[in-house]
Scaffold this motif. Sequence first.
Motif, short mmCIF file in Angstrom:
data_model
loop_
_atom_site.label_atom_id
_atom_site.label_comp_id
_atom_site.label_asym_id
_atom_site.label_seq_id
_atom_site.Cartn_x
_atom_site.Cartn_y
_atom_site.Cartn_z
N SER A 1 32.85 41.58 -7.48
CA SER A 1 32.69 41.96 -6.09
C SER A 1 33.23 43.36 -5.89
O SER A 1 34.27 43.72 -6.44
CB SER A 1 33.46 40.98 -5.19
OG SER A 1 33.60 41.49 -3.88
N GLY A 2 32.51 44.15 -5.09
CA GLY A 2 33.00 45.50 -4.81
C GLY A 2 31.98 46.31 -4.05
O GLY A 2 30.84 45.90 -3.86
N PRO A 3 32.40 47.49 -3.59
CA PRO A 3 31.49 48.37 -2.85
C PRO A 3 30.31 48.80 -3.70
O PRO A 3 30.29 48.63 -4.92
CB PRO A 3 32.39 49.57 -2.49
CG PRO A 3 33.79 49.08 -2.65
CD PRO A 3 33.74 48.06 -3.74
N THR B 1 28.23 41.07 -6.32
CA THR B 1 28.05 41.05 -4.87
C THR B 1 28.81 42.19 -4.22
O THR B 1 29.81 42.68 -4.77
CB THR B 1 28.54 39.70 -4.29
OG1 THR B 1 28.35 39.70 -2.86
CG2 THR B 1 30.03 39.48 -4.57
N ASN B 2 28.34 42.60 -3.04
CA ASN B 2 29.06 43.62 -2.26
C ASN B 2 30.02 42.98 -1.27
O ASN B 2 30.75 43.68 -0.57
CB ASN B 2 28.06 44.49 -1.48
CG ASN B 2 27.22 45.35 -2.41
OD1 ASN B 2 27.64 45.70 -3.49
ND2 ASN B 2 26.01 45.67 -1.97
N TYR B 3 30.02 41.65 -1.20
CA TYR B 3 30.85 40.95 -0.22
C TYR B 3 32.16 40.50 -0.83
O TYR B 3 32.23 40.15 -2.01
CB TYR B 3 30.08 39.76 0.37
CG TYR B 3 28.86 40.21 1.13
CD1 TYR B 3 28.97 40.66 2.44
CD2 TYR B 3 27.61 40.21 0.53
CE1 TYR B 3 27.86 41.11 3.14
CE2 TYR B 3 26.49 40.65 1.22
CZ TYR B 3 26.62 41.10 2.52
OH TYR B 3 25.53 41.55 3.20
N SER B 4 33.19 40.44 -0.01
CA SER B 4 34.54 40.12 -0.48
C SER B 4 34.64 38.67 -0.95
O SER B 4 34.03 37.77 -0.38
CB SER B 4 35.55 40.37 0.64
OG SER B 4 36.84 39.94 0.23
N GLU C 1 33.13 41.02 6.22
CA GLU C 1 32.26 39.93 5.82
C GLU C 1 32.67 39.39 4.46
O GLU C 1 32.93 40.13 3.51
CB GLU C 1 30.81 40.39 5.78
CG GLU C 1 30.15 40.43 7.14
CD GLU C 1 28.67 40.69 7.05
OE1 GLU C 1 27.88 39.79 7.36
OE2 GLU C 1 28.31 41.81 6.67
N LEU C 2 32.71 38.08 4.37
CA LEU C 2 33.12 37.41 3.15
C LEU C 2 31.91 36.76 2.48
O LEU C 2 30.98 36.30 3.15
CB LEU C 2 34.16 36.34 3.46
CG LEU C 2 35.40 36.77 4.24
CD1 LEU C 2 36.29 35.56 4.48
CD2 LEU C 2 36.15 37.86 3.49
#
Length: 320
Positions: free
Chosen positions: A139-141, A236-239, A268-269
């Motif tokens: 996960s990350g930007p 994913t881009n989400y936390s 957003e998770l």
Amino acid sequence: MAMRETGVGTKASGEVCRVCAGRTYVVERQGDQALARVCGCSENCPVCGGRGHVLVEREATFSQKVGPRRYEVMEPCGCTLRRRRVALYNEVRLPGVVAHASFDNYRAFNEAQDRGRGVAMHFGHQFVKGATSKGFILSGPVGTGKTHLLAATLGHLVIEMGVRARYVEISLLYATIRRGFQEGKSGGEIIGPLSEVEVLAIDELGKGRGSPFEMETLDELIARRYNAGRTTLFATNYSLEPERKARPGGPTGYRTTEDAKAVVKDAELLRERVGERIYSRLCEMCTFVELPKDTPDRRRTRQEMDSLHPPPTGMRSMGR
């Protein structure tokens, strides 16, 4: 490389081939896909002479009275294994932009990225064909190398180990299924092959409108793989945080509409994007690796560096 034969990947002079660097195969970007081919230096196999198989001497004990005996068996030559693995790689359908992705050329800007690379490398090098293995989720930007690590992992598994694998970007999968409906295909016909490969990488998890169709498709795909004990990797881009963290407001607690939207998006998770059922299974299926929100965007960093230090006039910019 494990499947190299003696004398293959080198020139007659003994120099390592400059095209494949001795790997005996080449991975290139062709259109929007990364495709592999056997290098020209290895097309004529000096081991089997093009037959594709070799006689190998073995020793075994079939009877205690007779003792160990030697015998010969016919086995596929290394060049045959290489062709098979090249064909397997071309079934993965990796994006062309990551054709040259490897663990060695992944650049980590912080400790979390270095850990992500370590998790991916450990998974790839410790993977056992046929065994149930825990995957990982990154996960990350945007622009932090998540797809790079997925590609490096799948490339290693397929080329070095002969593992059947596939890559899919989730929103493109939804689009493919919708087109399939117009052609009279069911979603199961498209999901089926993705459910059965030994390792599947799902990129951009959580992306989409969150419609019932998308949620049902994602749930079915993950459920099939979960129930079969098959390994799945995600990006994913989400936390990955289990709960929303409190975000402090301004001195008066006032936010503009745009500020509020930005905060909501930032908070957003993945759990909220995919639902409790899928998130729970991800917790069991994967090792979680989260990159900090301030991790640099590698694409932006590269572009900004290029604009600050343009190549000398008359020199062509090399592709990277």
